[in-house]
Write an enzyme that holds these catalytic residues in place. Structure first.
Site, short mmCIF file in Angstrom:
data_model
loop_
_atom_site.label_atom_id
_atom_site.label_comp_id
_atom_site.label_asym_id
_atom_site.label_seq_id
_atom_site.Cartn_x
_atom_site.Cartn_y
_atom_site.Cartn_z
N ARG A 196 -44.18 92.09 -34.63
CA ARG A 196 -43.70 93.46 -35.23
C ARG A 196 -43.85 94.52 -34.01
NH1 ARG A 196 -46.54 95.59 -40.05
NH2 ARG A 196 -45.30 97.36 -39.29
N ASP B 13 -55.48 101.77 -33.40
CA ASP B 13 -54.55 100.59 -33.24
C ASP B 13 -55.14 99.97 -31.91
OD1 ASP B 13 -52.93 101.50 -35.02
OD2 ASP B 13 -51.28 102.17 -33.84
N LYS C 251 -43.26 101.62 -29.70
CA LYS C 251 -42.48 101.24 -31.13
C LYS C 251 -42.88 102.63 -32.06
CE LYS C 251 -45.31 99.01 -34.09
NZ LYS C 251 -45.32 99.81 -35.75
N ASN C 252 -44.17 103.33 -32.08
CA ASN C 252 -44.43 104.30 -33.03
C ASN C 252 -43.75 105.53 -32.63
OD1 ASN C 252 -46.05 102.63 -34.11
ND2 ASN C 252 -47.99 103.47 -33.58
N CYS D 106 -48.49 97.16 -43.09
CA CYS D 106 -49.81 96.45 -42.81
C CYS D 106 -50.50 96.60 -43.76
CB CYS D 106 -50.45 96.99 -41.64
SG CYS D 106 -49.58 96.66 -40.16
N ARG E 122 -53.16 103.51 -47.74
CA ARG E 122 -52.24 104.07 -47.12
C ARG E 122 -51.23 104.83 -48.03
NH1 ARG E 122 -50.02 100.58 -42.22
NH2 ARG E 122 -50.25 102.70 -40.89
C1 UD1 Z 1 -49.50 105.80 -37.60
C2 UD1 Z 1 -48.91 104.66 -36.81
C3 UD1 Z 1 -50.12 103.62 -36.87
C4 UD1 Z 1 -51.41 104.38 -36.58
C5 UD1 Z 1 -51.77 105.54 -37.49
C6 UD1 Z 1 -53.11 106.15 -37.19
C7 UD1 Z 1 -46.74 104.56 -36.97
C8 UD1 Z 1 -45.38 103.78 -37.11
N1 UD1 Z 1 -47.57 104.32 -37.24
O1 UD1 Z 1 -49.36 105.48 -39.08
O2 UD1 Z 1 -50.00 102.57 -35.98
O3 UD1 Z 1 -52.71 103.28 -36.82
O4 UD1 Z 1 -50.33 106.49 -37.28
O5 UD1 Z 1 -53.18 106.48 -35.76
O6 UD1 Z 1 -46.47 105.82 -35.81
N2 UD1 Z 1 -53.34 109.30 -45.53
C9 UD1 Z 1 -53.25 109.65 -46.94
N3 UD1 Z 1 -52.28 110.46 -47.43
C10 UD1 Z 1 -50.96 110.47 -46.68
C11 UD1 Z 1 -50.80 109.91 -45.29
C12 UD1 Z 1 -51.68 109.31 -44.82
O7 UD1 Z 1 -54.08 109.50 -47.29
O8 UD1 Z 1 -50.00 110.90 -47.18
C13 UD1 Z 1 -54.33 108.29 -44.84
C14 UD1 Z 1 -53.80 106.96 -44.77
O9 UD1 Z 1 -54.07 106.14 -45.78
C15 UD1 Z 1 -54.68 106.56 -43.54
C16 UD1 Z 1 -54.83 107.93 -42.76
O10 UD1 Z 1 -54.46 108.94 -43.60
O11 UD1 Z 1 -56.12 106.46 -43.86
C17 UD1 Z 1 -54.19 108.05 -41.25
O12 UD1 Z 1 -52.68 107.59 -41.70
P1 UD1 Z 1 -51.29 108.00 -40.91
O13 UD1 Z 1 -51.90 109.02 -39.65
O14 UD1 Z 1 -50.60 108.60 -41.81
O15 UD1 Z 1 -50.87 106.82 -40.40
P2 UD1 Z 1 -49.10 106.37 -40.21
O16 UD1 Z 1 -48.41 107.43 -39.91
O17 UD1 Z 1 -48.97 105.44 -41.44
#
Ligand code: UD1
Length: 421
Positions: free
Chosen positions: A400, A307, A22-23, A117, A122
């Site tokens: 999901r 995850d 999925k990711n 979620c 985030r």
């Molecule tokens: C992706 C995965 C999710 C996984 C996560 C971490 C997908 C679709 N989802 O989510 O399953 O749990 O990686 O491995 O691939 N953050 C900020 N600012 C930003 C972006 C992120 O502060 O601009 C923080 C987030 O709040 C979080 C951390 O960074 O605490 C990691 O987030 P991120 O790696 O971006 O997760 P996702 O890409 O949303």
């Protein structure tokens, strides 16, 4: 709302093919917006989130064709709109990654601020800072991010303040069509980033260093169509391994990349599982033993994935001994603790990011509620080992991310049934 009824006590046993990731599928689907030529994708998992992304692409104006082999062909010839609406982005945070491709190819994008979620705040500040570094102008209006780069994006040297998977993907896609070279520092190294980078290169992009913290992208003028097979889902694979270990069972996974799961396989071995791997398979045998408690600290790849934290917590809940589980990626990712305790687990939340798990020999069935995608599967793991019949409500969270969960569990011999309604 559908529920899952699980009667515990059966050892999982058998063989399972792992679905497409999925990711990886979600950013790759967004990446099809980078070209006006057809892109053919295979091994997409049949999941709600994938359908949502296809719906979003269709809404933007892409033609989406699904053939009889369930391969999907997408052609983003002309866009009807450059606005990704709240209704679609709200349900799935990952849809925010359409921003990079739209902005890079059309010079403008309007994307609703995401939902997803309920695991912490985030934010998307790193995505936006990155696009500003690439020369975009970013404004906010009515809950939308409005990004503009009328003359196109231009390459830049950008360092992420923290490791973000979605941020890295968004910027890689934007930089693929930027003028000049972009260097992304402190980039995420997840296998899904590697799959995306290889996919972009199959479209004619010039991405290198993906899979390391420094990704270099030489922008090209245009990208072309390609055919791509999405990588196997390491989270699904790890989840079924953990479930099998919890039941003392024995399973073989096929269509999987064992190298993507090293951190999880190491922990499972520490828990007492016998593990064997081949180029595209993994076998786990617990020999009916009770697992040993092991400490888990989540971390960006190659660390232990956030995850799979919830599922491992459930395994530790019935393990011999006390363990410490620390979540370092997301705040508020212990919502499953309360539900696991309802099933007879003895887990203390020492802080918002640290759980102390006192393993108990048995769990006892109870009605429980799924809270977020991965947390929900910890309840499935618990239900599989609990005495009696557990009913899990709100399993749309599980749907999901896990393809045909009840069928896969039934294949492995679990006593599981979906109750519709
Ligand atoms: C992706 C995965 C999710 C996984 C996560 C971490 C997908 C679709 N989802 O989510 O399953 O749990 O990686 O491995 O691939 N953050 C900020 N600012 C930003 C972006 C992120 O502060 O601009 C923080 C987030 O709040 C979080 C951390 O960074 O605490 C990691 O987030 P991120 O790696 O971006 O997760 P996702 O890409 O949303």
């Amino acid at each position: 709302m559908d529920k899952l009824r699980i009667t515990g006590g059966r050892r999982l046993s058998g063989s399972l093919r792992v679905s497409g990731a999925k990711n990886a599928a979600l950013p790759i689907l967004a990446g099809t917006l980078l070209t006006d030529e057809p892109v053919r994708l295979a091994n997409l998992p049949h999941l709600h989130d994938v359908t949502t992304m296809l719906e979003l692409l269709g809404h933007l104006g892409a033609e989406v064709l699904v053939d009889e082999c369930m391969a999907v062909e997408i052609r983003a010839r002309e866009m009807q709109t450059l606005r990704a609406p709240y209704d679609l982005v709200r349900t799935m945070r990952a849809s925010f990654v359409v921003l990079g491709p739209l902005l890079a190819r059309f010079g403008r994008a309007e994307v609703s601020l995401p939902g997803g979620c309920a695991i912490g705040a985030r934010p998307v500040d790193q995505h936006l800072k990155g696009f500003e570094a690439l020369g975009a102008r970013i404004d906010m209006a009515d809950g939308y991010v409005i990004a503009e780069a009328a003359d196109g994006l231009r390459g830049a040297d950008f360092r992420f303040d923290l490791v973000t998977v979605g941020g890295t993907e968004n910027l890689m896609m934007g930089a693929a069509l930027a003028r000049g070279t972009t260097v992304l520092r402190n980039a995420a190294c997840e296998p899904e980033i590697v799959d995306l980078g290889n996919f972009l290169n199959a479209m004619g992009a010039r991405v290198r260093g993906h899979g390391t913290p420094e990704i270099v992208i030489d922008g090209v003028e245009r990208l072309h169509g390609c055919a791509w097979r999405v990588m196997p889902d390491r989270v699904e694979a790890g989840t079924y391994l953990i479930a099998a270990a919890a039941t003392g069972g024995r399973i073989r996974l096929t269509d999987v990349h064992p190298g993507d799961l090293t951190a999880v396989l190491d922990k499972l071995a520490e828990s007492g599982a016998e593990i064997a791997t081949g180029p595209d398979w993994i076998e786990l045998d617990m020999h009916g033993r009770r697992p040993r408690a092991v400490d888990i600290d989540t971390a960006p790849y190659p660390g232990f994935p956030t995850d799979m934290q919830a599922q491992y917590l459930a395994l530790n809940a019935i393990a011999d001994g006390t363990s410490h589980v620390t979540e370092t990626i997301f705040e508020n990712r212990f919502m499953h603790v309360q539900e696991l305790n309802r099933l007879g687990a003895n887990i203390e939340l020492a802080s918002v990011s640290h759980a102390v798990v006192h393993g108990v020999p048995r769990l006892k069935a109870a009605p429980v509620m799924a809270t977020d995608l991965r947390a929900s599967f910890s309840l499935v793991v618990a239900g599989l080992v609990a005495d009696g019949t557990t009913v899990i409500d709100r399993i749309y969270h599980i749907d999901r991310g896990y393809e045909t969960i009840e069928e896969k569990l039934q294949t492995l011999g679990a006593d599981v049934e979906r109750i519709s309604g």
